[in-house]
Design an enzyme around this catalytic site. Structure first.
Site, short mmCIF file in Angstrom:
data_model
loop_
_atom_site.label_atom_id
_atom_site.label_comp_id
_atom_site.label_asym_id
_atom_site.label_seq_id
_atom_site.Cartn_x
_atom_site.Cartn_y
_atom_site.Cartn_z
N SER A 217 0.91 -1.22 -0.12
CA SER A 217 0.01 0.14 0.10
C SER A 217 0.92 1.20 0.06
O SER A 217 2.21 1.20 0.30
CB SER A 217 -0.87 0.01 1.35
OG SER A 217 -0.09 0.41 2.58
N LYS B 291 4.74 0.47 9.97
CA LYS B 291 4.32 1.74 10.27
C LYS B 291 5.66 2.48 10.97
O LYS B 291 6.61 1.55 11.00
CB LYS B 291 3.27 1.98 11.06
CG LYS B 291 1.86 1.21 10.65
CD LYS B 291 1.26 2.10 9.53
CE LYS B 291 0.21 1.36 8.66
NZ LYS B 291 -0.18 2.05 7.45
N SER C 229 0.71 3.61 2.33
CA SER C 229 0.55 4.28 3.62
C SER C 229 2.11 4.87 4.17
O SER C 229 2.00 5.83 4.91
CB SER C 229 -0.14 3.41 4.51
OG SER C 229 0.93 2.20 4.81
N SER D 274 -3.53 6.51 5.62
CA SER D 274 -2.72 5.63 6.64
C SER D 274 -3.62 4.96 7.69
O SER D 274 -4.42 5.73 8.37
CB SER D 274 -1.42 5.83 7.19
OG SER D 274 -0.73 4.89 8.08
#
Length: 264
Positions: free
Chosen positions: A72, A135, A74, A220
């Site tokens: 993704s 993250k 994010s 995100s």
């Protein structure tokens, strides 16, 4: 990934047990019954060939480094869709495969680390619960954090930003977002933001928990929405991009310039 991990563990144990049984019992029994020239079963031949390879892969993947693919946007602009990364599995202690239980504790995440973890889920029924997410650590135990208008306030001090203009985008993702340099204490990295700020709130991070956010702040799904990350969900620290390849056989793009890029 979880299915592959389970399959790897099962195949390694099965081939190891076959070889152990052959050495301790079946080889001696065949020798007594038919002589030393009696051939080994095909299953033993396969186990003898594959067990060393499976065992090495299991040890490396579980305790040293594991590959992941970024699915993704994010973590843009630092990690792009199609990046293949390596994750250091011993940065935050050695953990067992499958259940992720820590067996040798050492090292803790630092503010600014990019971490891979098992997603704790928005709820117990979340189908994505347990999947691997990536993250950046923004808050560590003891921190008080406020996120308002795309700006961070960390332990009462506003985090400073340098505006680098508009982001050119990558494969249609992130184009037109503001590219900023975020100065966390002791760590500097880039982030993206838009005019549509999301995830406002305040958090106090207790022991054993972390607040994680994506670098693409307004695109995100992170700790601002599903809560603080438990320490036991950590998988490791992302440290290297070893390939960028989109689509089957790179049909949607291959970027050799990203090979060997360190993750900061």
């Amino acid at each position: 990934m979880k299915l592959f991990e389970l399959l790897l563990v099962v195949l390694t144990l099965a081939s190891g047990l076959i070889l152990l049984g052959e050495k301790l019992y079946f080889a001696k029994r065949r020798a007594q019954r038919a002589g030393l020239l009696d051939t080994e079963p095909v299953m033993v031949d396969y186990a003898r060939a594959f067990f060393p390879v499976l065992a090495i892969v299991l040890v490396v993947r579980s305790f040293i480094a594991e590959p992941y693919k970024i699915p993704s946007s994010s973590m843009m602009p630092n990690l792009l869709i199609g990046d293949f990364i390596l994750v250091n599995k011993f940065s935050y202690g050695l953990r067992l495969p499958l259940n992720n239980a820590k067996v040798v504790p050492f090292g803790e995440p630092k503010r600014g680390d990019v971490v891979v973890f098992h997603f704790p889920g928005h709820s117990d029924n979340d189908p994505a619960k347990g999947e691997n997410f990536i993250k950046r650590v923004i808050g560590v135990p003891g921190d008080q954090i406020e996120f308002q208008g795309n700006g961070l306030i960390l332990n009462g001090e506003p985090v400073t930003y340098d505006n680098k203009g508009l982001y050119a985008g990558h494969n249609g993702q992130g184009e037109g977002s503001s590219l900023l340099v975020e100065h966390l204490p002791g760590r500097t990295h880039t982030v993206l933001e838009t005019d549509y700020a999301r995830g406002q709130g305040q958090w106090t991070v207790p022991a054993g928990k972390y607040l994680v956010m994506g670098d693409n702040r307004d695109n995100s799904d992170d700790g601002r929405f599903w809560g603080l990350l438990p320490e036991e969900n950590l998988r490791g620290k992302a440290f290297l991009i070893w390939l960028n390849c989109s689509g089957w056989f790179c049909k949607d793009g291959f970027e050799p310039s990203r090979i060997g890029t360190a993750i900061h």
